[in-house]
Design a protein around this motif. Structure first.
Motif, PDB file in Angstrom:
ATOM      1  N   GLU A   1      59.433 -35.345 -46.063  1.00 32.17           N
ATOM      2  CA  GLU A   1      58.282 -36.166 -45.685  1.00 32.17           C
ATOM      3  C   GLU A   1      57.600 -36.766 -46.911  1.00 32.17           C
ATOM      4  O   GLU A   1      57.168 -37.931 -46.890  1.00 32.17           O
ATOM      5  CB  GLU A   1      57.304 -35.315 -44.878  1.00 32.17           C
ATOM      6  CG  GLU A   1      57.834 -34.932 -43.500  1.00 32.17           C
ATOM      7  CD  GLU A   1      57.023 -33.815 -42.853  1.00 32.17           C
ATOM      8  OE1 GLU A   1      56.009 -33.383 -43.456  1.00 32.17           O
ATOM      9  OE2 GLU A   1      57.421 -33.365 -41.768  1.00 32.17           O
TER      10      GLU A   1
ATOM     11  N   ASP B   1      59.807 -39.598 -48.197  1.00 34.74           N
ATOM     12  CA  ASP B   1      59.684 -40.747 -47.295  1.00 34.74           C
ATOM     13  C   ASP B   1      58.379 -41.486 -47.536  1.00 34.74           C
ATOM     14  O   ASP B   1      58.337 -42.721 -47.603  1.00 34.74           O
ATOM     15  CB  ASP B   1      59.750 -40.284 -45.832  1.00 34.74           C
ATOM     16  CG  ASP B   1      61.168 -40.015 -45.348  1.00 34.74           C
ATOM     17  OD1 ASP B   1      62.105 -40.643 -45.870  1.00 34.74           O
ATOM     18  OD2 ASP B   1      61.323 -39.174 -44.447  1.00 34.74           O
ATOM     19  N   ARG B   2      57.300 -40.749 -47.653  1.00 35.84           N
ATOM     20  CA  ARG B   2      55.983 -41.368 -47.829  1.00 35.84           C
ATOM     21  C   ARG B   2      55.897 -42.119 -49.150  1.00 35.84           C
ATOM     22  O   ARG B   2      55.248 -43.166 -49.243  1.00 35.84           O
ATOM     23  CB  ARG B   2      54.883 -40.310 -47.753  1.00 35.84           C
ATOM     24  CG  ARG B   2      53.489 -40.932 -47.737  1.00 35.84           C
ATOM     25  CD  ARG B   2      52.475 -39.993 -47.199  1.00 35.84           C
ATOM     26  NE  ARG B   2      52.158 -38.890 -48.113  1.00 35.84           N
ATOM     27  CZ  ARG B   2      51.159 -38.040 -47.900  1.00 35.84           C
ATOM     28  NH1 ARG B   2      50.403 -38.158 -46.816  1.00 35.84           N
ATOM     29  NH2 ARG B   2      50.921 -37.076 -48.757  1.00 35.84           N
TER      30      ARG B   2
ATOM     31  N   THR C   1      56.614 -36.262 -55.879  1.00 31.12           N
ATOM     32  CA  THR C   1      57.135 -35.827 -54.583  1.00 31.12           C
ATOM     33  C   THR C   1      56.947 -34.326 -54.399  1.00 31.12           C
ATOM     34  O   THR C   1      56.541 -33.855 -53.326  1.00 31.12           O
ATOM     35  CB  THR C   1      58.628 -36.187 -54.462  1.00 31.12           C
ATOM     36  OG1 THR C   1      58.764 -37.611 -54.508  1.00 31.12           O
ATOM     37  CG2 THR C   1      59.230 -35.661 -53.163  1.00 31.12           C
TER      38      THR C   1
ATOM     39  N   ASP D   1      53.206 -33.582 -53.807  1.00 24.20           N
ATOM     40  CA  ASP D   1      52.785 -34.021 -52.474  1.00 24.20           C
ATOM     41  C   ASP D   1      53.348 -33.098 -51.392  1.00 24.20           C
ATOM     42  O   ASP D   1      52.658 -32.773 -50.419  1.00 24.20           O
ATOM     43  CB  ASP D   1      53.238 -35.464 -52.218  1.00 24.20           C
ATOM     44  CG  ASP D   1      52.727 -35.995 -50.901  1.00 24.20           C
ATOM     45  OD1 ASP D   1      51.512 -35.857 -50.631  1.00 24.20           O
ATOM     46  OD2 ASP D   1      53.534 -36.526 -50.119  1.00 24.20           O
TER      47      ASP D   1
ATOM     48  N   ARG E   1      51.273 -30.901 -48.602  1.00 25.92           N
ATOM     49  CA  ARG E   1      51.547 -30.941 -47.180  1.00 25.92           C
ATOM     50  C   ARG E   1      51.756 -29.542 -46.624  1.00 25.92           C
ATOM     51  O   ARG E   1      51.327 -29.223 -45.510  1.00 25.92           O
ATOM     52  CB  ARG E   1      52.771 -31.823 -46.911  1.00 25.92           C
ATOM     53  CG  ARG E   1      52.576 -33.277 -47.328  1.00 25.92           C
ATOM     54  CD  ARG E   1      53.855 -34.086 -47.152  1.00 25.92           C
ATOM     55  NE  ARG E   1      54.085 -34.358 -45.741  1.00 25.92           N
ATOM     56  CZ  ARG E   1      53.525 -35.364 -45.067  1.00 25.92           C
ATOM     57  NH1 ARG E   1      52.662 -36.167 -45.691  1.00 25.92           N
ATOM     58  NH2 ARG E   1      53.794 -35.563 -43.809  1.00 25.92           N
TER      59      ARG E   1
END
Length: 246
Positions: free
Chosen positions: A141, A144-145, A235, A238, A242
């Protein structure tokens, strides 16, 4: 847990950490990763193990370098888990294995081939090294973001860097080449030196572990033209944010 007991190799105490850790192999990356957290600060350094900490979502996150290879990675995972860390993400670089891989593409690792020695002192080699599914999904995720190119799959984890990159000069040249080709044909997407140890030790200690690495071509490594690891570090941080938020 005694918050004053000093971890033998990391030189950390339980009060220095929280539940979450990011583990680059390279000590030079620790401060850069910590800078992406809130309130970053240096904590300790001993041998190859440098630790900074910060916060994310109100939780303490430590960034600890593991050094190169399975033995030192196992030490870091063991001692962090003993201090109370229960979620760890390896952050590193690797050599790409599959044709068509873009230089600088990320590998979100779902598992690892245990072509090394450290984990055989934890579990029989038939036991798979598998990443925690929640960590894998958080890394996907995050990539992807960020719009970062990536692929998912298993890593090949080895003990000898030059056994892979310069097999022809080794006495076991034929065997090394044959085995590496088997891993590639079987679907391994990259070759590195730490993920299997992290996953297996994490399994034994019942902590969540996962791994994300940036894949570099051998030509980029040889010529010093490897791309920036900034997308990799962002990444990973992040993804940890999450995980903390869920």
């Amino acid at each position: 847990m005694n918050s004053d007991k000093l971890a033998h190799h990391l030189h950390l105490r339980a009060r220095d950490v929280g539940r979450y850790a990011l583990l680059p192999s390279n000590p030079d990356q620790v401060a850069s990763i910590a800078a992406l957290l809130d309130e970053p600060e240096f904590v300790a350094r001993n041998r190859e193990f440098e630790t900074w900490r910060g916060t994310a979502g109100g939780e303490t996150v430590v960034v600890t370098s593991t050094g190169v290879g399975g033995p030192s990675t196992a030490l870091a995972v063991e001692e962090l888990a003993a201090l109370g860390v229960d979620t760890m993400i390896r952050v590193g670089v690797s050599g790409s294995m599959q044709p068509g891989t873009a230089n600088g593409e990320l590998a979100v690792l779902t598992g690892a081939i245990r072509d090394e020695g450290t984990t055989r002192q934890y579990l029989p080699v038939e036991f798979p090294a598998i990443a925690d599914i929640d960590v894998v999904l958080a890394l996907r995720e995050a990539a992807d973001r960020a719009g970062v190119p990536y692929r998912c799959g298993p890593a090949h984890t080895k003990d000898s860097y030059y056994g892979e990159t310069e097999p022809d000069r080794m006495p076991l040249a034929a065997s090394l080449t044959e085995r590496f080709e088997a891993w590639r044909r079987g679907g391994a997407i990259c070759s590195e030196m730490e993920t299997a140890a992290m996953l297996i030790v994490g399994t034994v200690l019942n902590v969540r572990t996962g791994s994300v690495v940036m894949m570099w071509s051998q030509d980029a490594i040889d010529t010093g033209t490897a791309p920036s690891t900034d997308p990799l570090l962002a990444t990973a941080v992040d993804a940890m944010r999450r995980i903390i938020a869920t």
